[in-house]
Design a protein around this motif. Structure first.
Motif, mmCIF file in Angstrom:
data_model
loop_
_atom_site.group_PDB
_atom_site.id
_atom_site.type_symbol
_atom_site.label_atom_id
_atom_site.label_comp_id
_atom_site.label_asym_id
_atom_site.label_seq_id
_atom_site.Cartn_x
_atom_site.Cartn_y
_atom_site.Cartn_z
ATOM 1 N N UNK A 76 1.024 -1.222 -0.041
ATOM 2 C CA UNK A 76 0.049 0.061 -0.050
ATOM 3 C C UNK A 76 0.804 1.233 -0.022
ATOM 4 N N UNK A 77 0.571 2.159 -1.026
ATOM 5 C CA UNK A 77 1.263 3.369 -0.958
ATOM 6 C C UNK A 77 0.386 4.528 -0.831
ATOM 7 N N UNK A 78 0.445 5.306 0.351
ATOM 8 C CA UNK A 78 -0.369 6.660 0.622
ATOM 9 C C UNK A 78 0.504 7.626 -0.171
ATOM 10 N N UNK A 79 -0.278 8.306 -1.091
ATOM 11 C CA UNK A 79 0.391 9.591 -1.742
ATOM 12 C C UNK A 79 -0.653 10.669 -1.430
ATOM 13 N N UNK A 80 -0.088 11.727 -0.905
ATOM 14 C CA UNK A 80 -0.916 12.977 -0.665
ATOM 15 C C UNK A 80 -0.903 13.762 -2.063
ATOM 16 N N UNK A 81 -1.061 14.973 -1.824
ATOM 17 C CA UNK A 81 -1.271 15.895 -3.013
ATOM 18 C C UNK A 81 0.087 15.717 -3.976
ATOM 19 N N UNK A 82 -0.183 15.804 -5.107
ATOM 20 C CA UNK A 82 1.020 15.772 -6.162
ATOM 21 C C UNK A 82 0.683 16.987 -7.012
ATOM 22 N N UNK A 90 6.480 9.377 -9.655
ATOM 23 C CA UNK A 90 7.540 9.192 -8.842
ATOM 24 C C UNK A 90 7.292 8.746 -7.675
ATOM 25 N N UNK A 91 6.098 9.418 -6.931
ATOM 26 C CA UNK A 91 5.901 8.916 -5.778
ATOM 27 C C UNK A 91 5.319 7.421 -5.564
ATOM 28 N N UNK A 92 4.716 7.058 -6.577
ATOM 29 C CA UNK A 92 4.262 5.752 -6.631
ATOM 30 C C UNK A 92 5.473 4.761 -6.521
ATOM 31 N N UNK A 93 6.573 5.210 -7.582
ATOM 32 C CA UNK A 93 7.634 4.233 -7.733
ATOM 33 C C UNK A 93 8.345 4.265 -6.276
ATOM 34 N N UNK A 94 8.528 5.182 -5.734
ATOM 35 C CA UNK A 94 9.313 5.383 -4.367
ATOM 36 C C UNK A 94 8.373 4.677 -3.509
#
Length: 106
Positions: A76-82, A90-94
């Motif tokens: 699970x990847x939590x990503x805020x505002x991009x 990029x945030x998904x990959x990281x």
């Protein structure tokens, strides 16, 4: 936010706390529908993305769903505002432990 509502409604604690155990979260029909969608995505080995306005309950819904999954099997990847698509990827990959690339050809 004022905590006066706790006394007013006779609650035992904050109503919108992230500390509420997943099994104590109210299971309304739309939450069950979302859980079915997420379960299908997990079963298919797919990527699912949940979006919505601030305060809609996205994190709570995902947290309650994840409580029933094996954390060693699901990422699970939590990503805020991009600010851009590139930043989102990029945030998904990281978040997945990958090294992001910078050229479209890569």
């Amino acid at each position: 936010m004022s905590k006066d509502y706790i006394a007013f409604f006779g609650l035992s604690g904050p109503a919108f706390s992230k500390a509420i155990p997943p099994d104590r979260i109210y299971r309304y029909p739309e939450l069950e529908e979302l859980h079915c969608f997420l379960a299908n995505a997990v079963g298919d080995g797919a990527v699912a993305m949940l979006t919505g306005p601030v305060g809609a309950g996205k994190s709570t819904a995902v947290r309650s769903f994840l409580a029933g999954l094996d954390p060693g099997r699901v990422s699970v990847v939590y990503i805020g505002y991009t600010s851009s698509d590139r930043e989102l990827f990029r945030e998904m990959a990281l978040g997945l432990g990958l090294t992001p690339v910078y050229l479209k050809s890569d």
